[in-house]
Design a protein around this motif. Structure first.
Motif, PDB file in Angstrom:
ATOM      1  N   ILE A 124      66.007  38.938  62.930  1.00 21.70           N
ATOM      2  CA  ILE A 124      66.320  38.126  64.102  1.00 21.70           C
ATOM      3  C   ILE A 124      65.241  38.320  65.151  1.00 21.70           C
ATOM      4  CG2 ILE A 124      67.993  37.723  65.946  1.00 21.70           C
ATOM      5  CD1 ILE A 124      70.140  38.742  63.975  1.00 21.70           C
ATOM      6  N   GLN A 125      64.676  37.199  65.609  1.00 25.26           N
ATOM      7  CA  GLN A 125      63.674  37.211  66.674  1.00 25.26           C
ATOM      8  C   GLN A 125      64.175  36.369  67.838  1.00 25.26           C
ATOM      9  OE1 GLN A 125      60.609  35.786  63.801  1.00 25.26           O
ATOM     10  NE2 GLN A 125      59.315  37.382  64.686  1.00 25.26           N
ATOM     11  N   LYS A 148      65.521  32.893  66.233  1.00 23.29           N
ATOM     12  CA  LYS A 148      64.837  32.532  64.994  1.00 23.29           C
ATOM     13  C   LYS A 148      65.285  33.544  63.955  1.00 23.29           C
ATOM     14  CE  LYS A 148      60.262  31.714  62.970  1.00 23.29           C
ATOM     15  NZ  LYS A 148      58.798  31.768  63.218  1.00 23.29           N
ATOM     16  N   ILE A 149      65.942  33.074  62.912  1.00 20.74           N
ATOM     17  CA  ILE A 149      66.515  33.968  61.899  1.00 20.74           C
ATOM     18  C   ILE A 149      65.851  33.689  60.555  1.00 20.74           C
ATOM     19  CG2 ILE A 149      68.618  34.742  60.744  1.00 20.74           C
ATOM     20  CD1 ILE A 149      70.197  33.714  63.142  1.00 20.74           C
ATOM     21  N   SER A 150      65.189  34.690  60.024  1.00 19.59           N
ATOM     22  CA  SER A 150      64.576  34.582  58.697  1.00 19.59           C
ATOM     23  C   SER A 150      65.301  35.519  57.747  1.00 19.59           C
ATOM     24  CB  SER A 150      63.082  34.903  58.749  1.00 19.59           C
ATOM     25  OG  SER A 150      62.867  36.181  59.314  1.00 19.59           O
ATOM     26  N   VAL A 151      65.166  35.254  56.458  1.00 25.68           N
ATOM     27  CA  VAL A 151      65.951  35.954  55.451  1.00 25.68           C
ATOM     28  C   VAL A 151      65.065  36.413  54.302  1.00 25.68           C
ATOM     29  CG1 VAL A 151      67.775  35.646  53.718  1.00 25.68           C
ATOM     30  CG2 VAL A 151      68.062  34.683  56.012  1.00 25.68           C
ATOM     31  N   LYS A 189      61.597  41.556  73.894  1.00 24.45           N
ATOM     32  CA  LYS A 189      62.581  41.849  72.854  1.00 24.45           C
ATOM     33  C   LYS A 189      61.884  41.943  71.500  1.00 24.45           C
ATOM     34  CE  LYS A 189      66.839  40.008  74.814  1.00 24.45           C
ATOM     35  NZ  LYS A 189      68.008  39.141  74.550  1.00 24.45           N
ATOM     36  N   SER A 190      62.097  43.052  70.829  1.00 29.66           N
ATOM     37  CA  SER A 190      61.506  43.223  69.503  1.00 29.66           C
ATOM     38  C   SER A 190      62.415  42.618  68.441  1.00 29.66           C
ATOM     39  CB  SER A 190      61.284  44.705  69.208  1.00 29.66           C
ATOM     40  OG  SER A 190      62.513  45.409  69.299  1.00 29.66           O
ATOM     41  N   ALA A 191      61.836  42.270  67.307  1.00 29.34           N
ATOM     42  CA  ALA A 191      62.606  41.719  66.194  1.00 29.34           C
ATOM     43  C   ALA A 191      63.562  42.783  65.660  1.00 29.34           C
ATOM     44  CB  ALA A 191      61.667  41.245  65.098  1.00 29.34           C
ATOM     45  N   LYS A 192      64.703  42.344  65.171  1.00 32.68           N
ATOM     46  CA  LYS A 192      65.704  43.237  64.590  1.00 32.68           C
ATOM     47  C   LYS A 192      65.968  42.818  63.150  1.00 32.68           C
ATOM     48  CE  LYS A 192      66.570  45.270  68.604  1.00 32.68           C
ATOM     49  NZ  LYS A 192      66.279  46.689  68.872  1.00 32.68           N
TER      50      LYS A 192
END
Length: 216
Positions: free
Chosen positions: A68-69, A139-142, A84-87
């Motif tokens: 999650i970004q 922005k959600i990547s998988v 905010k860092s990506a999680k």
């Protein structure tokens, strides 16, 4: 005597709003006396995304990882929020149900919350940014364990990328917005509905769109 010995009692400043349904206000001792015309145009909103429907909360979504970004979408591109860092959240095979995915997301403290809503046609996962404002869009990547990270199957059902050509299997239900208001003809944009840095010494709590006056 104790009251008289407190200088702040003599320098208290009060903020008065003509229509308290538009916003409320409080003033610190540092606020200067004055009157303002304030138009609240939009309230700040946190982005919310919904999945497709699932037959039950026990239905398998998929396993893998979600990254999650946070940032701003504009003109088909995405600019990361530098604060905010990506999680990255790992969904194990034993947590792959709709309810399991929701619980893992909520336990991850990743700046988003997840809930399940039954809309009458099935169960949907709703993912919401915890913070309002344009710079907190998602922005959600998988990395899907089924080896396809963008199709509408497995964990990639939760991918969301609103850039040009990006995969978008979640749908936006509430867009990320800044609060916008006009103070004496000056446009102000803030990522929150509690604004303490627009008028020196005055905190505004925005409630709805409208125009009213403020006296300090």
């Amino acid at each position: 005597v104790a009251t008289l010995a407190t200088p702040a009692k003599f320098t208290a400043v009060k903020a008065s709003v003509a229509d308290g349904t538009v916003f409320s206000a409080s003033a610190a001792a540092t606020a200067s006396a004055g009157s303002y015309s304030v138009e609240v145009q939009t309230l700040a909103q946190a982005q919310k995304l919904k999945s497709g429907t699932f037959a039950a909360t026990s239905t398998s979504v998929g396993s893998g990882t979600l990254t999650i970004q946070f940032g701003t979408y504009s003109g088909g591109s995405f600019t990361l929020n530098p604060d905010k860092s990506a999680k990255t959240i790992t969904i194990a095979s034993g947590q792959a149900s709709l309810a399991g995915v929701r619980d893992v997301i909520n336990a991850a403290d990743a700046g988003v919350s997840a809930s399940i809503i039954n809309d009458g046609s099935g169960y949907r996962l709703v993912v919401a940014s915890k913070d309002a404002g344009l710079a907190n869009a998602l922005k959600i990547s998988v990395a899907d364990d089924d080896a396809n990270d963008t199709d509408n199957a497995g964990l990639s059902q939760l991918v969301y990328d609103d850039t040009t050509g990006g995969a978008k299997n979640l749908a936006e239900t509430v867009e990320a917005k800044n609060a916008t208001l006009v103070i004496d003809g000056i446009t102000v944009s803030k990522p929150t509905n509690t604004i303490s840095d627009a008028i020196d010494g005055v905190t505004l709590n925005l409630l709805k769109a409208g125009t009213t006056s403020l006296a300090v």
